[in-house]
Each structure stands twice: as structure tokens, then as C-alpha cells.
Design an enzyme around this catalytic site. Structure first.
Site, PDB file in Angstrom:
ATOM      1  N   TRP A   6       0.975  -1.298   0.088  1.00 31.74           N
ATOM      2  CA  TRP A   6      -0.234  -0.140  -0.010  1.00 31.74           C
ATOM      3  C   TRP A   6       0.942   1.300  -0.019  1.00 31.74           C
ATOM      4  CZ3 TRP A   6      -0.335   4.292   3.187  1.00 31.74           C
ATOM      5  CH2 TRP A   6      -1.344   4.965   3.114  1.00 31.74           C
ATOM      6  N   HIS A   7       2.157   1.036   0.600  1.00 35.61           N
ATOM      7  CA  HIS A   7       2.940   2.167   0.777  1.00 35.61           C
ATOM      8  C   HIS A   7       3.578   2.693  -0.478  1.00 35.61           C
ATOM      9  CE1 HIS A   7       2.609   1.674   5.141  1.00 35.61           C
ATOM     10  NE2 HIS A   7       2.905   2.947   5.281  1.00 35.61           N
ATOM     11  N   GLY A   8       3.972   1.803  -1.491  1.00 32.93           N
ATOM     12  CA  GLY A   8       4.210   2.220  -2.652  1.00 32.93           C
ATOM     13  C   GLY A   8       4.773   0.982  -3.532  1.00 32.93           C
TER      14      GLY A   8
END
Lengths: 487, 385
Positions: free
Chosen positions: A334-336
Site C-alpha cells: 500500500w505504501h508504494g
């Protein structure tokens, strides 16, 4: 429009002024307030790139319609109720995750496919710009449809309801970097009459001030040191890596929690409470506690909408570990769209599993300690946990490094490779120590809003806020974007 | 009762405002002390960097303000460099660089002003052979430099003197004075000043959008011009007598350098503004207004034309006298793009004419080339002209 920019200051003052002015319009005050807030939120988002407003509108319309259709299925009942509900919740999830997947992950998966199958050429890659905040608002709006699917809330109806829902999706303080709100918490506040309270307004200003200090004074000032240490091609010593990771730990905490504070402060000034996103995460003594204190709105979202639906911890050890791994891996992703984030998620998943496995043993060997020794042991656990988190930050920050280079960084840090440069301790002392002191005061007071602590005289509060003001206005580094905008 | 309550609340807020101001001033002083080693009490501003003494106005020897530090002779210090002695070390080619604030260095990081970068480049080419003196001083004009060279710089026996002119100074309402009377008194005893004032000004510059600042400054400039007689009072092109004054003063300075036995190198002057106004950014527009505000009377066209004309004069005089020309105007474009990357352009100017580190590097490279070329003709550095 960054929160720490002049543009935002002007924007917010105008919005706030109009907002409380419309409050005086008794009959239609709430409706006009919400309409104005919706227009302001779209303006705020469109200020970056108005084209991406269309994505927010797609999510809004699809989820609004899906909510109504699911409620219709629930109301009408019948044997195909679940099937109809499932169809609409799937439509919502596919739309939102489809947008997220296309704009955020297409090139990542295409690149990984190329690497895995030896494909060459750029034919698979698309020139896609990542819309700001897409990870945040898609998760936020999905909470609405999933909660209706679970029959935990009812959808909003009518044109007024649609506009309120649109405001819930696009509410500008938390639109681009969270906290990720739940429909069950924010929507009722949007639909209810707000009352101006001086105390709440003061709390809001406090949060904005403190958030700016964290972001501009601590995070932005630490950023150049961290960037230099972790630049591609840099050759840092073991001590530099350790200092760099410590600095990054404070940078990312202050960057993100600073943003959350400003977001909560802005909302509070308008009489709306947004959920707390950080609760002094670095005082955690174990990984479970850390995730109860760090990016709380994401971890609880993942818990409620992913971990528990997967079965949580109710289906035996093996499945619990599997669920933990999946949740943390996806949390990392989700963060990247980069492998280092996936690895970071996997690392935290492994740490959580290890802690879960060792917990019964640790509890059995617990030795009763006298007061001072117990506190010292607590401190040791905190420091240990902080360094476990720091090791994760090393994977997280080393975006410009290959796996081999990251391994080399870890090796150097653990073997204290090279000379010790004590000058690297200076930025930590200057920027992190004041933060820790305020954090400690907040922990001791049991609340973030130190200005509400009594009996502190007005002049002492004025001195404290003057220092805050000086730090962020005159000691802040050049305005930079927030790290979490890219997620 | 109500009036009393209002007065009480009013007094409380006034008291808090006073506390706020006092704390900010204290913070500023502590900040200056920690960061720059400034005294907690006493005057602290750029004025510390200049002095008026028997040599006229010049850089104050041993002065220090924020990142700027001067050595015992009033030359800009280079961090970590050997101290400069009046007596020239044997076998060394001494290069004095004369110029106003562009040469002194305003926006560059410590050690990145162009004379300091020249020193680094010359050291790389021939270690230990060259010594560069940054004799720049903000606000200095040719007549002052003429006196400065005769009375002070000549004592250091430079082999080469590089002149970086500031043509716009000749468009000030009062042209550079020709009769320079040396100051008589001791260094000024400067009064206590509010440290917050400068910081607040800098904050405003950083924080306010460029368009807003340009609008505000333009409005003030227009009011000023209006008071002085409106558009007719403005110079839309440089007056011929000012161009001639520039030529005469430059010739006098070159005569003084000639008398001192040094070789002169003249430089053309660079600025940030692209020729085609359609390419001007919001920052360009703001800096043009700021540049105009510095002199009052010239319109943008006059400033830009003065640059062109002055650079032509520099080349003409150099050709007449057989001097080397460092074409800084040609060597430092407004911006540079890092090759082979998608990164944004690197600015070469921090304001209208003052360099960034990158701009100073280009200026230094151009001047270094000329210095090396001139110095090859110096068979024995001790044998000055």
C-alpha cells in the site's frame, strides 16, 4: 497546496471564515456549510491537477450507488439478498482497487513481469502519473460500502445525502494523506449541526502549530542529512547508517504525524473530530503495540477489512500467521509500488509472527522486579523495539538501492564499519531532542493538547507557543512535500 | 463592570503580544549565538561587514556576520584556506578580484563565491601556484575601487587584477561619486538592533508567492515614480552621459591597476533575464521589480540596455588596451539543465544579478581560463609589469 505553504494559509483562513459565517444562517446553515466545504475540498485537490478530480467523482458516484443498491437488497430481503449485496460490494471494491491498481501499481507489475520473464522493451509500460492521495481516499470510501454490506451502517440518501457523502470522500484536511476516516465516524459529524467552541478551536490551533513544528522544524531539517546518507552511490560508514536510520525514524514520524496533526487541527477548527493517527509509537515495547500506535487508521483498516475477513486469529496458528503475513505484505505494498516496501511489510509481518510465537514463553519467564528495575527493564524493551522498527526503516528508506546494496548497508551498520563521525549526532540532538521532550510532556500529561493542562499560566503558554512559532517559521527548512503524499 | 472586563481582557492580550514579541527576539538572539557565534547583546547586521576609515568605505577587517567572514585585511575568507599575508609568498601568482556584491558573494554557500571557486579551480590546475584575494565589497563603485587599489590593494602586489563591474550602479539617481573622501572617524559604533526584523523580512520573501511580492513591489515602485513625475521621469534607455561616466571610471580604475604594476582582466556582467520577455517566469518578473527598486529611475528596458552597452564598452576598452576579457555574460546563462536527466533546470542566479553556487561555478570557470592564459605570459611571477 502543501499544508506548510502560504497558499494553504490563505485558503484555510478564507474557508474557515466563510464556514463559521454560514453557521449563522440558521435554516440552511448546515447545507450551505457542507456545500462550501465540498467546493473548497475539490478546489484544494484540483489545485494539484484538476483532471484527477474525475477519479474522486467516479469513486464517489459508484460507492454512493452501490450503498443504495445494497440497502435496497437488504430492505427487500429474499433469497438473493446476499448475492445482490455481494454484486454491489464487488462493484465498489473492483472500481476502487481497479483505479488504485491502474494508477499506482500498473508499471510496478509490468516491470516485475518484464524482469521475471525476461521481456524487454517499453511496450508494457504506460506513462502514468500517480494521483495524490489515491491510496487514502479509495480506502476511506471502501469502508462505507463494506460497512453497508456488513449491515453495520445505513447509506445516505437523496441529493443532500449524496453531497454529504461526496464531502466525506473529499474532506480536504484528510483527503491526500489521511488519517483514513471511517464513514461511521465522519459521516454523522458531517450531517450534524456543528457548534463553535473556543476550546475546540484552541485545540485545533494547538494541533496545527504542533504539526507544523514537527513537519517543518524536525522532518524537513533532518531530510537533507538522511538524503545524503542514503543517496544512490553514497558510501556511508556503519555509524552514518545508524545515525541516518535514527534520523529517518524521526523524520518520517514527524512528517506523517505532523501532517495528521495539521489535518486534525484544521478539522477541529471546523468543529469536526478526525481520528488520532499516532500515539507516541516509539514508546512501544512490542510490535503489536507499535502497530496500535503507528498509522492507527491504516492498521485498524487493514485489521477490520482484511485481517479479520481472512479469519484473523480464530483458525489456528498456521492460518493466523498466514493472515498476518498477507496483511502486512499488502500493508507494505500500500505504501508504494516498489519491492522495498513489500520487503518492509514482510519484515514487519515476520516480526509480528515472531512476537506472537514467543509471547507465551516471554510471559512464563516474567520475573517480578522492584520499581526502579522494572522501569529500567521497560526502557530496555522500548529501546529494543525502537531499533527493531529502525531496521525496518532501513529497508523502507533504501528506495534507490538494490537488494545487495541494502544487505551491505545492514552489514555495515551491524559491524560498525568505518570511522565514527560524531558530528552526525548534532542534528539528532538539535531536532529530535525537543520533540522527545514535548512527547514526554504529552505522555506525562496524558493528552496531546498541552495548552489544556492546568494550572499553566497564560504567559507560560504564550512563551511556549512563541517558541513553537519561531521554530517552524524561522528554523524550518525549505517547504518540502510530505513523504506520505507519494503513497 | 463590562467596561472593566473589556479593559482587563484587552490588557491581557496586549501583555501576551508583548511576551510573544520578546520571546521571538530572544529566540532570534539565541539562534544567532548558537548558529553564528553572534553576541547576545549588541548590533548584529550586514553593516558589521563594512567600515569607513582612512581608506574610505571598504570591507571591515576581521568582521563576521552570519555566513560571511572577512580576514584581517578585509578580504572574504575561504573556509579552511591558508591565511593571506600582506607579503606575497615566493613563486605565487596573486590574483585580486574586484567587484561589488556579486563578487563578495551574497547567496552562495560559504566557500562557493566565484573567487573562492576560482581558487579551487586554479589549485586543481596548478597546486600552490595561485592565490586569489576576494576584494569584493557590497555597494563598491569604480571610483571607490580606484582609491582602494591605490591605497590598499597595491600593498599586496597582485600580479593580476580581475574587474567584475556592476553597470546598473550607473543608473542610480545619483551616479557613483567621483571625489572619494576618506572617512576620518574610528569604525562606527553601531546601535543595538532588532534581530527579528531581518529574519521576518527574509521569511516574507521565502513564504509569500512571487506574484504577490511582485505586485506589491510594483505598486510601491509605481507610486514612487508617480511622485517623481511619472513616466517622463523614468529612463527607458541609459542616458549617454551615464554610459560615458562608466567608460571614464573604468579607464581610471584600469590606470590605477596599471600604476600598481598588475595585469588587468576585465569581465562582462551577467544577469538572469532571458532576452525574449515571453520566456520570463514569475520569479524573473519579481526580480526585475526588485532590481528596478534598487535604483528607482531606470525602467526594465534601461537596465537591460545598460548591461548590453556596458559589456560593449568593456570589450572596446579591453581591445584598445590589449586586455583579456572574461565573458561572464556569455558564460552564465539564466539557467542550466543537468545533462542526461529529467531534473528541473538549475538556476544560476539567486536574484537579478547575484549568483547561485552553480552560477558562480560558471563565472569562476570563465575567469580562471583568462587568469591562466594571462599568467602563462608571466615568466616569473615576481617580475610584475
Amino acid at each position: 497546496m502543501w499544508f506548510n505553504s502560504f497558499d494553504f494559509a490563505v485558503f484555510f483562513v478564507i474557508v474557515l471564515g466563510l464556514y463559521w459565517l454560514f453557521q449563522r444562517w440558521r435554516r440552511h446553515g448546515l447545507r450551505v456549510q457542507n456545500l462550501m466545504l465540498l467546493a473548497a475540498s475539490y478546489f484544494f485537490y484540483g489545485y494539484w491537477d484538476w483532471r484527477f478530480l474525475s477519479l474522486i467523482l467516479i469513486s464517489t458516484v459508484v460507492d454512493y450507488v452501490a450503498g443504495l443498491r445494497m440497502q435496497a437488497a437488504i430492505d427487500e430481503g429474499g433469497p438473493d439478498k446476499d448475492r445482490r449485496k455481494r454484486r454491489w460490494v464487488t462493484a465498489s471494491i473492483v472500481t476502487n482497487l481497479g483505479l488504485l491498481g491502474f494508477f499506482k501499481y500498473f508499471n510496478f507489475f509490468a516491470g516485475s513481469f518484464e524482469a521475471a520473464f525476461g521481456a524487454t522493451g517499453e511496450w508494457l509500460r504506460l506513462d502514468i502519473v500517480l494521483p495524490v492521495g489515491i491510496s487514502f481516499y479509495t480506502f476511506q470510501t471502501m469502508s462505507y460500502t463494506i460497512d453497508i454490506y456488513r449491515e453495520r451502517m445505513k447509506p445516505v440518501r437523496g441529493l443532500g445525502g449524496f453531497l454529504d457523502f461526496a464531502l466525506f470522500v473529499a474532506f480536504f484536511p484528510q483527503l491526500v494523506a489521511g488519517p483514513i476516516e471511517r464513514a461511521s465516524s465522519l459521516l454523522p459529524q458531517i450531517r450534524a449541526q456543528r457548534r463553535f467552541s473556543l476550546d475546540q478551536f484552541g485545540d485545533g490551533l494547538h494541533l496545527i502549530f504542533w504539526g507544523l513544528v514537527k513537519k517543518v522544524f524536525v522532518a524537513d531539517n533532518l531530510a537533507p542529512y538522511v538524503d545524503e546518507i542514503f543517496a544512490a552511490g553514497a558510501n556511508p560508514t556503519g555509524f552514518a547508517i545508524i545515525a541516518g536510520v535514527w534520523m529517518f525514524a524521526f523524520q518520517i514520524y514527524c512528517d506523517f504525524s505532523g501532517y495528521s496533526n495539521i489535518a486534525r487541527g484544521c478539522a477541529k477548527c471546523m468543529g469536526i473530530d478526525i481520528r488520532v493517527n499516532f500515539k507516541h509509537p516509539y514508546i512501544s515495547t512490542n510490535p503489536r503495540e507499535f502497530w496500535q500506535r503507528w498509522h492507527i487508521t491504516l492498521s485498524t483498516w487493514l485489521r477490520d477489512y482484511l485481517y479479520i475477513p481472512l479469519g484473523g486469529n480464530r483458525q489456528g496458528k498456521a492460518k493466523t500467521y498466514r493472515n498476518l503475513s498477507i496483511t502486512m505484505l499488502l500493508g507494505g505494498l500500500w505504501h508504494g509500488a516498489q519491492w522495498n516496501f513489500v520487503f518492509w511489510g514482510a519484515y514487519h509481518g515476520a516480526v509480528l509472527m515472531l512476537h506472537r510465537a514467543l509471547r507465551p514463553v516471554l510471559e512464563r519467564v516474567r520475573v517480578p522486579l522492584p520499581g526502579a528495575a522494572r522501569k529500567a527493564w521497560h526502557l530496555v524493551k522500548m529501546l529494543f523495539m525502537f531499533h527493531v522498527v529502525c531496521l525496518g526503516w532501513l529497508f523502507f528508506r533504501a528506495q534507490d538501492h538494490s537488494a545487495g546494496e541494502i544487505w551491505e548497508l545492514v552489514r555495515r551498520a551491524f559491524t560498525l564499519h568505518g570511522a565514527v563521525d560524531w558530528s552526525l549526532a548534532r542534528p539528532l540532538v538539535i531536532y529530535a531532542v525537543p520533540l522527545l521532550l514535548v512527547d514526554l510532556a504529552q505522555i506525562a500529561a496524558g493528552r496531546e493538547e498541552l495548552h489544556r493542562v492546568r494550572p499553566v499560566p497564560a504567559w507560560a503558554k504564550c512563551v511556549a507557543y512563541s517558541i513553537f512559532f519561531y521554530l517552524f517559521a524561522f528554523q524550518g527548512a525549505t517547504a518540502e512535500s510530505f513523504i506520505y503524499f507519494q503513497f | 463592570m463590562r467596561a472593566r472586563a473589556i479593559i482587563r481582557v484587552g490588557l491581557k492580550w496586549i501583555g501576551l503580544a508583548v511576551v510573544f514579541a520578546v520571546v521571538l527576539e530572544l529566540c532570534a538572539r539565541i539562534d544567532d549565538a548558537v548558529r553564528w557565534g553572534a553576541p547576545l547583546v549588541g548590533h548584529y547586521s550586514q553593516r558589521l561587514l563594512t567600515v569607513e576609515d582612512e581608506l574610505g568605505i571598504r570591507s571591515r577587517p576581521g568582521a563576521r556576520f552570519e555566513k560571511w567572514e572577512l580576514d584581517e585585511h578585509g578580504f572574504r575568507k575561504v573556509p579552511g584556506a591558508e591565511p593571506i599575508t600582506m607579503e606575497k609568498p615566493e613563486g605565487v601568482v596573486r590574483v585580486a578580484v574586484l567587484g561589488a556584491s556579486e563578487t563578495f558573494g551574497l547567496f552562495e554557500s560559504p566557500g562557493m563565491d566565484y573567487p573562492a571557486q576560482m581558487q579551487a579551480m586554479l589549485d586543481e590546475a596548478a597546486p600552490g601556484r595561485y592565490q586569489v584575494l576576494n576584494a569584493g565589497c557590497a555597494g563598491m563603485t569604480f571610483p571607490r575601487f580606484t582609491r582602494y587599489v591605490r591605497v590598499w590593494i597595491s600593498r599586496f602586489e597582485p600580479d593580476i587584477v580581475v574587474i567584475y563591474p556592476t553597470p546598473a550602479a550607473y543608473l542610480a539617481e545619483q551616479p557613483p561619486a567621483e571625489d572619494i573622501e576618506p572617512g576620518t572617524g574610528p569604525p562606527e559604533d553601531l546601535p543595538e538592533n532588532l534581530r527579528m526584523a531581518r529574519k521576518a523580512r527574509l521569511l516574507m520573501r521565502r513564504f509569500l508567492p512571487e506574484g504577490w511580492q511582485a505586485w506589491w513591489r510594483e505598486w510601491r515602485l509605481e507610486s514612487y515614480v508617480e511622485r517623481r513625475g511619472g513616466d517622463d521621469w523614468l529612463w527607458h534607455e541609459p542616458p549617454t552621459e551615464r554610459v560615458e561616466l562608466f567608460r571614464r571610471h573604468l579607464e581610471e580604475l584600469l590606470d590605477a591597476i596599471d600604476e600598481s604594476g598588475a595585469n588587468a582582466i576585465v569581465a562582462t556582467h551577467a544577469h538572469r533575464f532571458p532576452e525574449d520577455r515571453a520566456e520570463w517566469t514569475a520569479a524573473d518578473k519579481l526580480h526585475m521589480v526588485r532590481w528596478r527598486q534598487s535604483y528607482g529611475r531606470p525602467a526594465a528596458s534601461a537596465l537591460l540596455e545598460m548591461e548590453r552597452v556596458a559589456n560593449r564598452v568593456v570589450r572596446e576598452i579591453a581591445a584598445e588596451r590589449g586586455l583579456a576579457v572574461a565573458d561572464v555574460a556569455g558564460a552564465v546563462p539564466p539557467t542550466g539543465r543537468p545533462t542526461g536527466s529529467n531534473r528541473p533546470p538549475v538556476p544560476h542566479f539567486a536574484d537579478f544579478t547575484h549568483f547561485t553556487d552553480a552560477g558562480a561555478r560558471l563565472a569562476a570557470a570563465e575567469m580562471t581560463e583568462q587568469v591562466r592564459s594571462v599568467s602563462t605570459n608571466l615568466s616569473d611571477p615576481q617580475q610584475r609589469r
